[in-house]
Design a protein around this motif. Structure first.
Motif, PDB file in Angstrom:
ATOM      1  N   VAL A   5       0.851  -1.186   0.000  1.00 58.95           N
ATOM      2  CA  VAL A   5       0.000   0.000   0.000  1.00 58.95           C
ATOM      3  C   VAL A   5       0.888   1.236   0.000  1.00 58.95           C
ATOM      4  O   VAL A   5       1.706   1.420   0.883  1.00 58.95           O
ATOM      5  CB  VAL A   5      -0.935   0.018   1.236  1.00 58.95           C
ATOM      6  CG1 VAL A   5      -1.743   1.295   1.280  1.00 58.95           C
ATOM      7  CG2 VAL A   5      -1.839  -1.198   1.235  1.00 58.95           C
ATOM      8  N   GLU A   6       0.734   2.059  -1.025  1.00 53.54           N
ATOM      9  CA  GLU A   6       1.545   3.268  -1.126  1.00 53.54           C
ATOM     10  C   GLU A   6       0.723   4.540  -0.960  1.00 53.54           C
ATOM     11  O   GLU A   6       1.267   5.597  -0.670  1.00 53.54           O
ATOM     12  CB  GLU A   6       2.272   3.297  -2.462  1.00 53.54           C
ATOM     13  CG  GLU A   6       3.267   2.161  -2.591  1.00 53.54           C
ATOM     14  CD  GLU A   6       3.990   2.181  -3.923  1.00 53.54           C
ATOM     15  OE1 GLU A   6       3.864   3.174  -4.657  1.00 53.54           O
ATOM     16  OE2 GLU A   6       4.667   1.195  -4.217  1.00 53.54           O
ATOM     17  N   VAL A   7      -0.589   4.439  -1.161  1.00 53.20           N
ATOM     18  CA  VAL A   7      -1.480   5.584  -1.055  1.00 53.20           C
ATOM     19  C   VAL A   7      -2.747   5.143  -0.340  1.00 53.20           C
ATOM     20  O   VAL A   7      -3.261   4.060  -0.595  1.00 53.20           O
ATOM     21  CB  VAL A   7      -1.866   6.123  -2.460  1.00 53.20           C
ATOM     22  CG1 VAL A   7      -2.821   7.288  -2.342  1.00 53.20           C
ATOM     23  CG2 VAL A   7      -0.632   6.504  -3.254  1.00 53.20           C
ATOM     24  N   THR A   8      -3.233   5.998   0.562  1.00 53.95           N
ATOM     25  CA  THR A   8      -4.488   5.700   1.240  1.00 53.95           C
ATOM     26  C   THR A   8      -5.224   6.999   1.496  1.00 53.95           C
ATOM     27  O   THR A   8      -4.617   8.065   1.526  1.00 53.95           O
ATOM     28  CB  THR A   8      -4.274   4.930   2.563  1.00 53.95           C
ATOM     29  OG1 THR A   8      -5.540   4.520   3.063  1.00 53.95           O
ATOM     30  CG2 THR A   8      -3.564   5.788   3.602  1.00 53.95           C
ATOM     31  N   GLY A   9      -6.523   6.909   1.639  1.00 52.94           N
ATOM     32  CA  GLY A   9      -7.287   8.117   1.879  1.00 52.94           C
ATOM     33  C   GLY A   9      -8.704   7.836   2.300  1.00 52.94           C
ATOM     34  O   GLY A   9      -9.088   6.675   2.501  1.00 52.94           O
ATOM     35  N   VAL A  10      -9.451   8.919   2.458  1.00 55.54           N
ATOM     36  CA  VAL A  10     -10.837   8.816   2.903  1.00 55.54           C
ATOM     37  C   VAL A  10     -11.728   9.708   2.058  1.00 55.54           C
ATOM     38  O   VAL A  10     -11.287  10.702   1.495  1.00 55.54           O
ATOM     39  CB  VAL A  10     -10.989   9.214   4.386  1.00 55.54           C
ATOM     40  CG1 VAL A  10     -10.288   8.244   5.297  1.00 55.54           C
ATOM     41  CG2 VAL A  10     -10.498  10.621   4.640  1.00 55.54           C
ATOM     42  N   ARG A  11     -12.992   9.333   1.981  1.00 53.17           N
ATOM     43  CA  ARG A  11     -14.025  10.151   1.342  1.00 53.17           C
ATOM     44  C   ARG A  11     -14.983  10.549   2.458  1.00 53.17           C
ATOM     45  O   ARG A  11     -15.495   9.691   3.186  1.00 53.17           O
ATOM     46  CB  ARG A  11     -14.755   9.356   0.272  1.00 53.17           C
ATOM     47  CG  ARG A  11     -15.860  10.136  -0.411  1.00 53.17           C
ATOM     48  CD  ARG A  11     -16.560   9.307  -1.474  1.00 53.17           C
ATOM     49  NE  ARG A  11     -15.666   8.953  -2.559  1.00 53.17           N
ATOM     50  CZ  ARG A  11     -15.446   9.710  -3.643  1.00 53.17           C
ATOM     51  NH1 ARG A  11     -16.032  10.876  -3.747  1.00 53.17           N
ATOM     52  NH2 ARG A  11     -14.636   9.303  -4.586  1.00 53.17           N
ATOM     53  N   LEU A  12     -15.201  11.847   2.608  1.00 57.28           N
ATOM     54  CA  LEU A  12     -16.073  12.353   3.664  1.00 57.28           C
ATOM     55  C   LEU A  12     -17.507  12.414   3.159  1.00 57.28           C
ATOM     56  O   LEU A  12     -17.812  13.152   2.230  1.00 57.28           O
ATOM     57  CB  LEU A  12     -15.622  13.750   4.097  1.00 57.28           C
ATOM     58  CG  LEU A  12     -14.182  13.865   4.584  1.00 57.28           C
ATOM     59  CD1 LEU A  12     -13.858  15.311   4.905  1.00 57.28           C
ATOM     60  CD2 LEU A  12     -13.945  12.967   5.784  1.00 57.28           C
ATOM     61  N   GLU A  13     -18.384  11.629   3.788  1.00 54.04           N
ATOM     62  CA  GLU A  13     -19.790  11.638   3.402  1.00 54.04           C
ATOM     63  C   GLU A  13     -20.484  12.777   4.111  1.00 54.04           C
ATOM     64  O   GLU A  13     -20.427  12.889   5.336  1.00 54.04           O
ATOM     65  CB  GLU A  13     -20.454  10.314   3.799  1.00 54.04           C
ATOM     66  CG  GLU A  13     -20.816   9.461   2.630  1.00 54.04           C
ATOM     67  CD  GLU A  13     -21.555   8.231   3.067  1.00 54.04           C
ATOM     68  OE1 GLU A  13     -22.808   8.258   3.066  1.00 54.04           O
ATOM     69  OE2 GLU A  13     -20.886   7.262   3.412  1.00 54.04           O
ATOM     70  N   LYS A  14     -21.113  13.656   3.359  1.00 50.94           N
ATOM     71  CA  LYS A  14     -21.749  14.840   3.918  1.00 50.94           C
ATOM     72  C   LYS A  14     -22.849  14.451   4.912  1.00 50.94           C
ATOM     73  O   LYS A  14     -23.677  13.593   4.634  1.00 50.94           O
ATOM     74  CB  LYS A  14     -22.339  15.697   2.802  1.00 50.94           C
ATOM     75  CG  LYS A  14     -22.804  17.044   3.280  1.00 50.94           C
ATOM     76  CD  LYS A  14     -23.193  17.929   2.134  1.00 50.94           C
ATOM     77  CE  LYS A  14     -23.552  19.297   2.667  1.00 50.94           C
ATOM     78  NZ  LYS A  14     -23.781  20.251   1.610  1.00 50.94           N
ATOM     79  N   GLY A  15     -22.800  15.066   6.075  1.00 50.55           N
ATOM     80  CA  GLY A  15     -23.839  14.870   7.072  1.00 50.55           C
ATOM     81  C   GLY A  15     -23.665  13.669   7.975  1.00 50.55           C
ATOM     82  O   GLY A  15     -24.449  13.471   8.887  1.00 50.55           O
ATOM     83  N   VAL A  16     -22.646  12.849   7.760  1.00 50.46           N
ATOM     84  CA  VAL A  16     -22.464  11.663   8.596  1.00 50.46           C
ATOM     85  C   VAL A  16     -21.861  12.050   9.946  1.00 50.46           C
ATOM     86  O   VAL A  16     -22.349  11.635  10.994  1.00 50.46           O
ATOM     87  CB  VAL A  16     -21.582  10.609   7.885  1.00 50.46           C
ATOM     88  CG1 VAL A  16     -21.263   9.455   8.808  1.00 50.46           C
ATOM     89  CG2 VAL A  16     -22.287  10.109   6.642  1.00 50.46           C
ATOM     90  N   LEU A  17     -20.793  12.854   9.920  1.00 50.65           N
ATOM     91  CA  LEU A  17     -20.148  13.309  11.151  1.00 50.65           C
ATOM     92  C   LEU A  17     -20.037  14.830  11.143  1.00 50.65           C
ATOM     93  O   LEU A  17     -19.883  15.441  10.086  1.00 50.65           O
ATOM     94  CB  LEU A  17     -18.738  12.731  11.280  1.00 50.65           C
ATOM     95  CG  LEU A  17     -18.605  11.236  11.512  1.00 50.65           C
ATOM     96  CD1 LEU A  17     -17.136  10.837  11.500  1.00 50.65           C
ATOM     97  CD2 LEU A  17     -19.234  10.824  12.834  1.00 50.65           C
ATOM     98  N   SER A  18     -20.072  15.411  12.326  1.00 53.70           N
ATOM     99  CA  SER A  18     -19.872  16.853  12.430  1.00 53.70           C
ATOM    100  C   SER A  18     -18.399  17.175  12.186  1.00 53.70           C
ATOM    101  O   SER A  18     -17.540  16.293  12.262  1.00 53.70           O
ATOM    102  CB  SER A  18     -20.275  17.343  13.827  1.00 53.70           C
ATOM    103  OG  SER A  18     -19.370  16.833  14.802  1.00 53.70           O
ATOM    104  N   GLU A  19     -18.111  18.446  11.920  1.00 52.43           N
ATOM    105  CA  GLU A  19     -16.718  18.857  11.733  1.00 52.43           C
ATOM    106  C   GLU A  19     -15.908  18.596  12.996  1.00 52.43           C
ATOM    107  O   GLU A  19     -14.743  18.214  12.918  1.00 52.43           O
ATOM    108  CB  GLU A  19     -16.634  20.339  11.360  1.00 52.43           C
ATOM    109  CG  GLU A  19     -17.032  20.614   9.949  1.00 52.43           C
ATOM    110  CD  GLU A  19     -16.787  22.058   9.552  1.00 52.43           C
ATOM    111  OE1 GLU A  19     -16.165  22.808  10.329  1.00 52.43           O
ATOM    112  OE2 GLU A  19     -17.211  22.420   8.452  1.00 52.43           O
ATOM    113  N   GLN A  20     -16.517  18.812  14.142  1.00 55.20           N
ATOM    114  CA  GLN A  20     -15.813  18.598  15.412  1.00 55.20           C
ATOM    115  C   GLN A  20     -15.389  17.148  15.591  1.00 55.20           C
ATOM    116  O   GLN A  20     -14.411  16.864  16.273  1.00 55.20           O
ATOM    117  CB  GLN A  20     -16.689  19.037  16.605  1.00 55.20           C
ATOM    118  CG  GLN A  20     -16.924  20.531  16.681  1.00 55.20           C
ATOM    119  CD  GLN A  20     -17.987  21.032  15.705  1.00 55.20           C
ATOM    120  OE1 GLN A  20     -18.786  20.272  15.148  1.00 55.20           O
ATOM    121  NE2 GLN A  20     -17.989  22.333  15.467  1.00 55.20           N
TER     122      GLN A  20
END
Length: 97
Positions: A5-20
């Motif tokens: 594994v050389e690259v990893t990341g995430v996709r933020l789903e709108k409304g799932v978690l608060s910014e905090q």
């Protein structure tokens, strides 16, 4: 890294978690990826300036989302962020005066 594994990341789903809640998770994700010697990290679907700033400060290499840009017809033409220590630069500049 040993598994290839050389690259990893995430996709933020709108409304799932608060910014905090999202910001500390991004920090932890980046720290863990770096501890595993994964070369590059990314965050997709960034929708606010605060999450964008936090992701950059956490050391993510690539960011995408409405807070940064509109849809990209040619993803191979990305903007690369340059990492630097602003405080160190300012201190050196002040000492030179």
């Amino acid at each position: 890294r040993q598994a290839g594994v050389e690259v990893t990341g995430v996709r933020l789903e709108k409304g799932v978690l608060s910014e905090q809640k999202t910001i500390p998770l991004l920090n932890g994700f980046s720290t863990k990826a770096k501890s595993l010697n994964i070369g590059k990290t990314f965050v997709l679907d960034v929708s606010s300036l605060s999450v964008t700033t936090s992701a950059v400060c956490a050391g993510f290499d690539y960011l995408g989302g409405a807070a940064i840009h509109e849809a990209v017809p040619r993803p191979d033409s990305i903007y690369r962020y340059r990492h630097e220590n602003l405080l160190s630069t300012l201190v050196k500049k002040k000492q030179a005066e």
